[in-house]
Design an enzyme around this catalytic site. Sequence first.
Site, mmCIF file in Angstrom:
data_model
loop_
_atom_site.group_PDB
_atom_site.id
_atom_site.type_symbol
_atom_site.label_atom_id
_atom_site.label_comp_id
_atom_site.label_asym_id
_atom_site.label_seq_id
_atom_site.Cartn_x
_atom_site.Cartn_y
_atom_site.Cartn_z
ATOM 1 N N ASP A 85 -22.808 15.356 15.625
ATOM 2 C CA ASP A 85 -22.368 15.481 14.247
ATOM 3 C C ASP A 85 -23.256 16.471 13.496
ATOM 4 O OD1 ASP A 85 -20.451 13.687 12.440
ATOM 5 O OD2 ASP A 85 -22.156 14.487 11.273
ATOM 6 N N LYS A 138 -15.336 34.085 6.727
ATOM 7 C CA LYS A 138 -14.440 34.084 5.583
ATOM 8 C C LYS A 138 -13.640 32.782 5.639
ATOM 9 C CE LYS A 138 -10.108 36.319 4.537
ATOM 10 N NZ LYS A 138 -9.156 35.436 5.165
ATOM 11 N N HIS A 168 -13.428 40.609 8.833
ATOM 12 C CA HIS A 168 -13.124 41.279 10.110
ATOM 13 C C HIS A 168 -12.464 42.648 9.907
ATOM 14 C CE1 HIS A 168 -9.034 39.616 9.707
ATOM 15 N NE2 HIS A 168 -8.653 40.455 10.630
ATOM 16 N N LYS A 172 -12.720 46.883 11.943
ATOM 17 C CA LYS A 172 -11.582 47.694 12.415
ATOM 18 C C LYS A 172 -11.945 49.171 12.311
ATOM 19 C CE LYS A 172 -8.014 44.396 11.107
ATOM 20 N NZ LYS A 172 -6.805 44.212 11.874
ATOM 21 N N GLU A 206 3.175 41.557 6.431
ATOM 22 C CA GLU A 206 3.258 40.743 7.648
ATOM 23 C C GLU A 206 4.656 40.174 7.728
ATOM 24 O OE1 GLU A 206 -1.231 39.163 8.412
ATOM 25 O OE2 GLU A 206 -0.173 38.208 6.755
ATOM 26 N N ASP A 225 -6.702 35.222 0.038
ATOM 27 C CA ASP A 225 -6.696 35.318 1.499
ATOM 28 C C ASP A 225 -6.977 36.740 1.989
ATOM 29 O OD1 ASP A 225 -6.337 34.369 4.129
ATOM 30 O OD2 ASP A 225 -4.243 34.990 4.149
ATOM 31 N N HIS A 230 -10.262 41.753 2.379
ATOM 32 C CA HIS A 230 -9.860 42.861 3.262
ATOM 33 C C HIS A 230 -9.399 44.101 2.480
ATOM 34 C CE1 HIS A 230 -10.081 39.710 6.097
ATOM 35 N NE2 HIS A 230 -8.822 39.345 6.135
ATOM 36 N N LYS A 316 3.483 37.775 3.042
ATOM 37 C CA LYS A 316 4.017 37.176 4.276
ATOM 38 C C LYS A 316 5.529 37.273 4.231
ATOM 39 C CE LYS A 316 -0.015 35.174 5.483
ATOM 40 N NZ LYS A 316 -0.810 35.669 6.616
HETATM 41 C C1 BG6 Z 1 -6.840 36.798 7.824
HETATM 42 C C2 BG6 Z 1 -5.891 36.047 6.936
HETATM 43 O O1 BG6 Z 1 -8.095 36.950 7.205
HETATM 44 O O2 BG6 Z 1 -6.307 38.095 8.101
HETATM 45 C C3 BG6 Z 1 -4.507 35.966 7.545
HETATM 46 O O3 BG6 Z 1 -6.400 34.742 6.717
HETATM 47 C C4 BG6 Z 1 -4.014 37.332 7.932
HETATM 48 O O4 BG6 Z 1 -3.598 35.349 6.645
HETATM 49 C C5 BG6 Z 1 -5.058 38.043 8.784
HETATM 50 O O5 BG6 Z 1 -2.813 37.183 8.671
HETATM 51 C C6 BG6 Z 1 -4.644 39.479 9.077
HETATM 52 O O6 BG6 Z 1 -5.561 40.047 9.976
HETATM 53 P P1 BG6 Z 1 -5.095 41.210 10.948
HETATM 54 O O7 BG6 Z 1 -6.349 41.634 11.632
HETATM 55 O O8 BG6 Z 1 -4.093 40.619 11.873
HETATM 56 O O9 BG6 Z 1 -4.485 42.281 10.076
#
Ligand code: BG6
Length: 459
Positions: A85, A138, A168, A172, A206, A225, A230, A316
């Site tokens: 834990d 994140k 992330h 890229k 997306e 999000d 990003h 989305k």
């Molecule tokens: C994430 C989000 O940080 O990034 C997701 O929580 C999103 O909702 C994703 O789909 C997109 O990442 P990538 O690398 O697929 O463009």
Amino acid sequence: MAQVNSDALVFYGATGDLAFKKIFPALFLMIKRGHLHVPIIGVARGDYDLEKLRLRAKESIQRYGNFEEETFARFLELLAFVGGDYTDPQTFLRVREALGAAKHPTHYLAIPPILFPSIIAQLEQSGCAKGARVIVEKPFGTDYSSASDLNKLLLSKFSESSVYRIDHYLGKRPVNNLVFFRFVNSLLEPVWNKKHVESMQITMAEDFGIQSRGAFYDVTGTIRDVIQNHLFQILCNLTMEPPQTLDSESIRDEKVKVLKAITPLRAQDVVRGQYKGYLQEKAVSEGSKTETFAAIRLHINSPRWDGVPFFIRAGKHLPVTCTEILVRFKHLPSAYSSIASKPNHIRFRISPDVTVAFGMLIMAPEEDMASVLSEVQGNPTPFPKEKDAYERVLTDAMAGDPTHFARQDYVEEAWKLVDDYLHSDSPVFAYDPGTWGPEEVNELICPPGGWNNPTLQKK
Ligand code: BG6
């Protein structure tokens, strides 16, 4: 503790979804390329042991990576497991024991932030924090105040140079190429300013919904999000001033300056949407007003960008999955103005393919006094050994390079821009899945010349 190679990696949340989809495949590739040869300790709660973790790692790499036996055998030699834990001091004494002689471990918190306070306290009490760095996932907070509390907590036990906040998108290559492309090409700098740029727009589309992430998404929404993190990072790469030197802090300083020059989001600069059917998704609250789409307009009050509108749109269930940037240029007054049918542009596609394209006017076929827009494209050759974003950021963190991580002041400034808006009551408009968001967008938040809707070539 910058630029010291870490001598062990401990990751918390070893049985979680993120570890399964991203972390195991990234670690596997790091081993394959010879970038990781230190102990990897997976930590998790519940009924687990090393054998089960090995099986899960194998399944993960088979599903999301390029599994092969030889590298996997090396992976298994490095992999250890500590169960327990996160509030129990014994768990961290076992982590300390598993670390053996390691002096500079990296602790990767791939777990929900609600668990951070106890883990951070335990890391210190057990001696695991000594000489260590910490990677945090994140979302970094849910607003300015929670992000700032999280920073205070981390910085009470670790120095800023030992904290690596993952976004992330910074892992890229095409996102980093935006800065590279701007500053290595002398052609761009003279026109990359308010005198020549009419507008910039960033679209992150997306074609799928919230998948099985209803519980997370419903308290998050598109702005938190992907826009606050990003897409703001992309905006900074497009608009920052050239850094004095290429060290991590000079680059990160320039990004923070961009955020500080942006006017915080006002209600008239946002349109939020929600796809029809969202309310029926699992774990979504009744009558939820969470957005699954947002379009925003921003202004950067700097000598370079004053008066240029910047547009960001993400959602989305849109028609395609694609992230693309369009920079439109102004027409210059001349005798040819009336013939110039469209503005010049530069288009950067970040994914699914990588493209840099210049939109230029040429003489229309069979007409001398009419123009058509034609694109000159550069498609960087796919690089077969291209790193995945997670592999890149984890490699950098293990090597002590913070350039591609969000600094404390950056995350706080980014939250300040959306904070008041997120705490206010604003409408959310319905849209049909498979469309470019609610109709209100074209009326209220529309770049001059309209939105560029990316299309994908059929394979
Ligand atoms: C994430 C989000 O940080 O990034 C997701 O929580 C999103 O909702 C994703 O789909 C997109 O990442 P990538 O690398 O697929 O463009």
